[in-house]
Write a protein that holds these residues in place. Structure first.
Motif, PDB file in Angstrom:
ATOM      1  N   GLN A  37       0.811  -1.216   0.000  1.00 42.74           N
ATOM      2  CA  GLN A  37       0.000   0.000   0.000  1.00 42.74           C
ATOM      3  C   GLN A  37       0.841   1.261   0.000  1.00 42.74           C
ATOM      4  N   GLU A  38       2.082   1.151   0.461  1.00 37.08           N
ATOM      5  CA  GLU A  38       2.859   2.341   0.785  1.00 37.08           C
ATOM      6  C   GLU A  38       3.252   3.115  -0.460  1.00 37.08           C
ATOM      7  N   PHE A  39       3.158   4.426  -0.376  1.00 38.49           N
ATOM      8  CA  PHE A  39       3.444   5.254  -1.544  1.00 38.49           C
ATOM      9  C   PHE A  39       4.402   6.395  -1.229  1.00 38.49           C
ATOM     10  N   VAL A  40       4.198   7.088  -0.090  1.00 40.36           N
ATOM     11  CA  VAL A  40       4.948   8.326   0.186  1.00 40.36           C
ATOM     12  C   VAL A  40       6.449   8.071   0.291  1.00 40.36           C
ATOM     13  N   TYR A  41       6.842   7.083   1.106  1.00 41.74           N
ATOM     14  CA  TYR A  41       8.273   6.832   1.278  1.00 41.74           C
ATOM     15  C   TYR A  41       8.903   6.425  -0.047  1.00 41.74           C
ATOM     16  N   ALA A  42       8.213   5.549  -0.776  1.00 39.67           N
ATOM     17  CA  ALA A  42       8.755   5.089  -2.050  1.00 39.67           C
ATOM     18  C   ALA A  42       8.978   6.285  -2.980  1.00 39.67           C
ATOM     19  N   LEU A  43       8.004   7.180  -3.009  1.00 43.81           N
ATOM     20  CA  LEU A  43       8.120   8.361  -3.882  1.00 43.81           C
ATOM     21  C   LEU A  43       9.284   9.244  -3.441  1.00 43.81           C
ATOM     22  N   THR A  44       9.502   9.320  -2.130  1.00 42.08           N
ATOM     23  CA  THR A  44      10.561  10.184  -1.616  1.00 42.08           C
ATOM     24  C   THR A  44      11.950   9.599  -1.875  1.00 42.08           C
ATOM     25  N   PHE A  45      12.089   8.286  -1.711  1.00 40.80           N
ATOM     26  CA  PHE A  45      13.432   7.696  -1.760  1.00 40.80           C
ATOM     27  C   PHE A  45      13.834   7.199  -3.144  1.00 40.80           C
ATOM     28  N   ILE A  46      12.864   6.819  -3.957  1.00 39.47           N
ATOM     29  CA  ILE A  46      13.176   6.113  -5.202  1.00 39.47           C
ATOM     30  C   ILE A  46      12.765   6.959  -6.405  1.00 39.47           C
ATOM     31  N   SER A  47      13.719   7.261  -7.272  1.00 41.15           N
ATOM     32  CA  SER A  47      13.343   7.960  -8.495  1.00 41.15           C
ATOM     33  C   SER A  47      13.726   7.171  -9.742  1.00 41.15           C
ATOM     34  N   GLN A  48      14.560   6.137  -9.587  1.00 34.94           N
ATOM     35  CA  GLN A  48      14.956   5.325 -10.725  1.00 34.94           C
ATOM     36  C   GLN A  48      13.858   4.319 -11.027  1.00 34.94           C
ATOM     37  N   VAL A  49      13.426   4.280 -12.291  1.00 30.48           N
ATOM     38  CA  VAL A  49      12.281   3.451 -12.642  1.00 30.48           C
ATOM     39  C   VAL A  49      12.519   1.974 -12.316  1.00 30.48           C
ATOM     40  N   GLU A  50      13.760   1.485 -12.532  1.00 31.21           N
ATOM     41  CA  GLU A  50      14.004   0.042 -12.304  1.00 31.21           C
ATOM     42  C   GLU A  50      14.023  -0.314 -10.827  1.00 31.21           C
ATOM     43  N   ARG A  51      14.057   0.689  -9.954  1.00 30.14           N
ATOM     44  CA  ARG A  51      14.104   0.383  -8.524  1.00 30.14           C
ATOM     45  C   ARG A  51      12.747   0.566  -7.849  1.00 30.14           C
ATOM     46  N   MET A  52      11.733   0.880  -8.643  1.00 30.20           N
ATOM     47  CA  MET A  52      10.447   1.204  -8.022  1.00 30.20           C
ATOM     48  C   MET A  52       9.690  -0.041  -7.589  1.00 30.20           C
ATOM     49  N   THR A  53       8.758   0.158  -6.653  1.00 33.83           N
ATOM     50  CA  THR A  53       7.842  -0.917  -6.290  1.00 33.83           C
ATOM     51  C   THR A  53       6.538  -0.710  -7.062  1.00 33.83           C
ATOM     52  N   LEU A  54       5.642  -1.680  -6.948  1.00 30.55           N
ATOM     53  CA  LEU A  54       4.402  -1.624  -7.719  1.00 30.55           C
ATOM     54  C   LEU A  54       3.604  -0.355  -7.455  1.00 30.55           C
ATOM     55  N   SER A  55       3.401  -0.051  -6.166  1.00 29.91           N
ATOM     56  CA  SER A  55       2.489   1.054  -5.869  1.00 29.91           C
ATOM     57  C   SER A  55       3.109   2.395  -6.248  1.00 29.91           C
ATOM     58  N   LEU A  56       4.403   2.445  -6.510  1.00 25.64           N
ATOM     59  CA  LEU A  56       5.006   3.680  -7.012  1.00 25.64           C
ATOM     60  C   LEU A  56       5.100   3.652  -8.534  1.00 25.64           C
ATOM     61  N   GLY A  57       5.617   2.557  -9.078  1.00 24.81           N
ATOM     62  CA  GLY A  57       5.855   2.485 -10.515  1.00 24.81           C
ATOM     63  C   GLY A  57       4.580   2.622 -11.329  1.00 24.81           C
ATOM     64  N   VAL A  58       3.525   1.905 -10.910  1.00 24.01           N
ATOM     65  CA  VAL A  58       2.304   1.907 -11.716  1.00 24.01           C
ATOM     66  C   VAL A  58       1.723   3.321 -11.849  1.00 24.01           C
ATOM     67  N   PRO A  59       1.532   4.075 -10.778  1.00 26.04           N
ATOM     68  CA  PRO A  59       0.963   5.408 -10.994  1.00 26.04           C
ATOM     69  C   PRO A  59       1.951   6.431 -11.550  1.00 26.04           C
ATOM     70  N   VAL A  60       3.245   6.240 -11.309  1.00 27.53           N
ATOM     71  CA  VAL A  60       4.197   7.296 -11.655  1.00 27.53           C
ATOM     72  C   VAL A  60       4.894   7.052 -12.988  1.00 27.53           C
ATOM     73  N   ALA A  61       5.166   5.796 -13.322  1.00 28.36           N
ATOM     74  CA  ALA A  61       6.065   5.552 -14.455  1.00 28.36           C
ATOM     75  C   ALA A  61       5.423   4.880 -15.666  1.00 28.36           C
ATOM     76  N   LEU A  62       4.128   4.586 -15.591  1.00 23.48           N
ATOM     77  CA  LEU A  62       3.496   3.992 -16.776  1.00 23.48           C
ATOM     78  C   LEU A  62       3.001   5.085 -17.714  1.00 23.48           C
ATOM     79  N   VAL A  63       3.896   5.982 -18.084  1.00 18.10           N
ATOM     80  CA  VAL A  63       3.514   7.076 -18.973  1.00 18.10           C
ATOM     81  C   VAL A  63       4.507   7.154 -20.116  1.00 18.10           C
ATOM     82  N   ARG A  64       4.012   7.575 -21.269  1.00 22.09           N
ATOM     83  CA  ARG A  64       4.927   7.879 -22.361  1.00 22.09           C
ATOM     84  C   ARG A  64       4.810   9.370 -22.569  1.00 22.09           C
ATOM     85  N   GLY A  65       5.883  10.103 -22.217  1.00 22.59           N
ATOM     86  CA  GLY A  65       5.794  11.557 -22.249  1.00 22.59           C
ATOM     87  C   GLY A  65       4.743  11.984 -21.242  1.00 22.59           C
TER      88      GLY A  65
END
Lengths: 287, 314
Positions: free
Chosen positions: A218-246
């Motif tokens: 469920q966790e989102f805030v810490y992941a967003l704060t600590f992780i910015s590299q797409v390959e290091r993300m967890t599901l709840s961060l990667g799906v909302p933040v990195a599934l974009v093209r442009g």
């Protein structure tokens, strides 16, 4: 007599109608995920101003294209792996720390055990939104930015308090007589814990595993704060933040990811929810 | 509760003497030893960061360097004259109050529905739990898509029903964005509150309820004079957690609006993130987040009182 029957009928109808309204409200976003995940693009991207095109149903045959893209064209599987790694580590830490602590608070700590237990539970009320800023500094001091280790270190801060509380309640419900009988038979307290208490506590530990894992998911805030590299993300961060093209979201794949991730968790979670609630309301419901 | 073990001890001789002296049996050592890891973790990783948050709020610390300059109350005085901060503080309270009122009305109603016997009750109950159990970040994305400015199914449905003359740009207008945010909060929290209230209702003694029916009390009389008063402690817990979860929420607002349009929907959590992490001004971010503290203190006090009640009651 018939008037009464009519009234009863109306009451039943109102009951079913109310149940239906609540269910529809709760389920609607999941239904929408399902539709979006399997709709063809030409069925999906029709502006809502076109009143002839009904968006609530499949107007064209469903497709697996979005799911295929999600699995093979995006880092989704990497995020699944990362989430599993972090989840396993956090669950292990939580079990090792919270189970003994729960037992100690329930049995060995006496009167002040109660207070300490409440104290530990209260830390569960200290939210990530208050702590992510100091943690940002701590994590950068430790050189853990963009490392899964940062999450493994920080996530137990909310799983341990909650799970300790949960285990404390659980150990309290184990009859004391069983332990005392074993001690009278000559076992030490530690042996009693290993031979008598832990086997009885398996359901409680299973609950801890489930909750620790879902809290991680469920966790989102810490992941967003600590992780910015797409390959290091967890599901709840990667799906909302990195599934974009442009600037454009892949809505089909995005909703497929939400559906595939949410529904299994939701099913497992709801089968354990009564224990969760029992933990939270321990003070408010009497016996 | 406390008489049991003593009675046992006087009846039976203690375990064999050679076993008594080992660590495995010395409960005064064993207890603290088993508790220590949890305490250390909580103190080091909740207590210390918490103090650090307070210290940072009095500093001009930035994310880029490790400098720590004490600036006294400057962060706070600057915030108090910052209209964006006022807006965020107001929004936090507004979103929390509005959504909690709606959540409690829905939850008490839904709990009464689920309390009655009907076909499919179990299915309805588990479906109702979905919003609470699904990861909030992912569920929020579903709502982002539902409220999409071009493809919103809400707009389509309102149009078809003839209820919408113009067009609703959900995230483009402060009022509508607020409606969207509150909707998601209510959607997410009401199932949780329902389950809690339901647990409380099943704890009301059946004879009290029956007595009220026998005495001829109508539905509303029973609701307001029997059920709600008896439910008060449990409703308090539901409200308490609802308040803490919505007041400290970051994901919903961040994913729905990023605080926009024109920074009109920021709450304390998102503003703290924007200033502290994105703007790299850790000191000011920490100061913003600290304004959540009063809410949490009230919650903690209420929790403690409830816990005391339980202690006295059992």
């Amino acid at each position: 007599m018939t008037g009464r029957a009519v009234l009863r009928g109306a009451k039943r109808a109102a009951l079913y109608a109310a149940a239906a309204v609540f269910t529809v409200f709760a389920v609607f976003p999941f239904y929408w995920m399902l539709l979006t995940a399997f709709k063809q693009n030409r069925d999906l991207y029709v502006g809502a101003t076109n009143l002839q095109h009904v968006p609530w149903i499949f107007n064209d045959p469903p497709t697996l294209d979005h799911v295929r893209l999600l699995f093979f064209g995006t880092p989704y599987l990497v995020w699944v792996k990362n989430t599993a790694l972090v989840g396993l580590a956090v669950v292990a830490i939580t079990l090792v720390v919270a189970v003994p602590a729960g037992y100690s608070l329930a049995r060995l700590a006496g009167r002040w055990g109660e207070r300490l237990g409440i104290g530990i539970f209260l830390t569960y009320l200290v939210p990530p939104t208050l702590l992510f800023i100091p943690f940002a500094r701590v994590i950068s001091l430790l050189g853990l930015q963009n490392k899964l280790g940062a999450l493994v270190l920080v996530y137990p801060t909310f799983t341990i308090p909650f799970c300790t509380w949960l285990m404390m309640g659980f150990f309290r419900s184990v009859p004391r007589d069983l332990e005392e009988q074993a001690m009278i038979d000559g076992y030490s307290r530690l042996a009693v814990i290993g031979k008598v208490v832990l086997p009885l506590a398996v359901p409680g530990m299973l609950t801890v595993v489930i909750f620790a894992f879902t809290l991680v998911l469920q966790e989102f805030v810490y992941a967003l704060t600590f992780i910015s590299q797409v390959e290091r993300m967890t599901l709840s961060l990667g799906v909302p933040v990195a599934l974009v093209r442009g600037d454009v979201f892949y809505w089909g794949s995005l909703m497929a990811a939400c559906l595939i991730t949410s529904v299994p968790i939701a099913v497992v979670y709801s089968s354990f929810i009564d224990r969760f609630i029992a933990g939270l309301t321990a003070g408010a419901i009497k016996g | 509760m406390s008489s049991g073990p003593q009675a046992q001890v006087t009846l039976a001789p203690p375990a064999p003497a050679f076993g008594r002296q080992t660590l495995a049996d010395r409960e005064s050592v064993l207890g603290p030893l088993m508790l220590a890891p949890a305490l250390v973790y909580v103190i080091l990783l909740v207590g210390v960061p918490f103090v650090l948050a307070i210290l940072l709020s009095f500093s001009s610390a930035t994310a880029g360097s490790l400098d720590f300059n004490w600036v006294g109350l400057r962060n706070f005085t600057r915030l108090l004259s910052d209209p964006q901060f006022h807006r965020a503080l107001g929004n936090t309270l507004r979103f929390m109050l509005v959504s909690q009122v709606l959540v409690m009305v829905l939850a008490v109603t839904a709990a009464h529905v689920l309390d009655a016997a009907f076909v499919g009750k179990r299915v309805v109950r588990s479906l109702l739990l979905l919003p609470w159990a699904a990861p909030v970040a992912l569920a929020s994305m579903a709502w982002v898509w539902i409220f999409d400015s071009t493809f919103s199914v809400v707009n389509w449905t309102l149009k078809v029903l003839g209820l919408l003359p113009g067009w609703l740009y959900w995230f483009g207008e402060p009022g509508l964005a607020t409606v969207a945010i509150v909707t998601v909060h209510v959607w997410r929290m009401f199932p949780f509150a329902t389950v809690i209230v339901l647990a409380g209702m099943s704890a009301i003694p059946q004879d009290i309820r029956e007595a009220a029916v026998v005495d001829g009390a109508g539905f509303f009389r029973r609701l307001f004079h029997v059920n709600l008063p008896m439910l008060l402690p449990v409703v308090t817990v539901a409200v308490l957690f609802g308040v803490v979860f919505t007041a400290t929420d970051f994901s919903v607002v961040w994913l729905l609006t990023r605080g926009g349009p024109y920074n009109s929907t920021h709450v304390l959590a998102t503003l703290a993130f924007q200033r502290g992490i994105l703007g790299a001004n850790l000191g000011e971010g920490a100061a913003v987040a600290l304004f959540l503290l009063p809410v949490l203190l009230v919650a903690a006090v209420v929790m403690l009182r409830l816990a005391r009640r339980a202690e006295v009651g059992t």
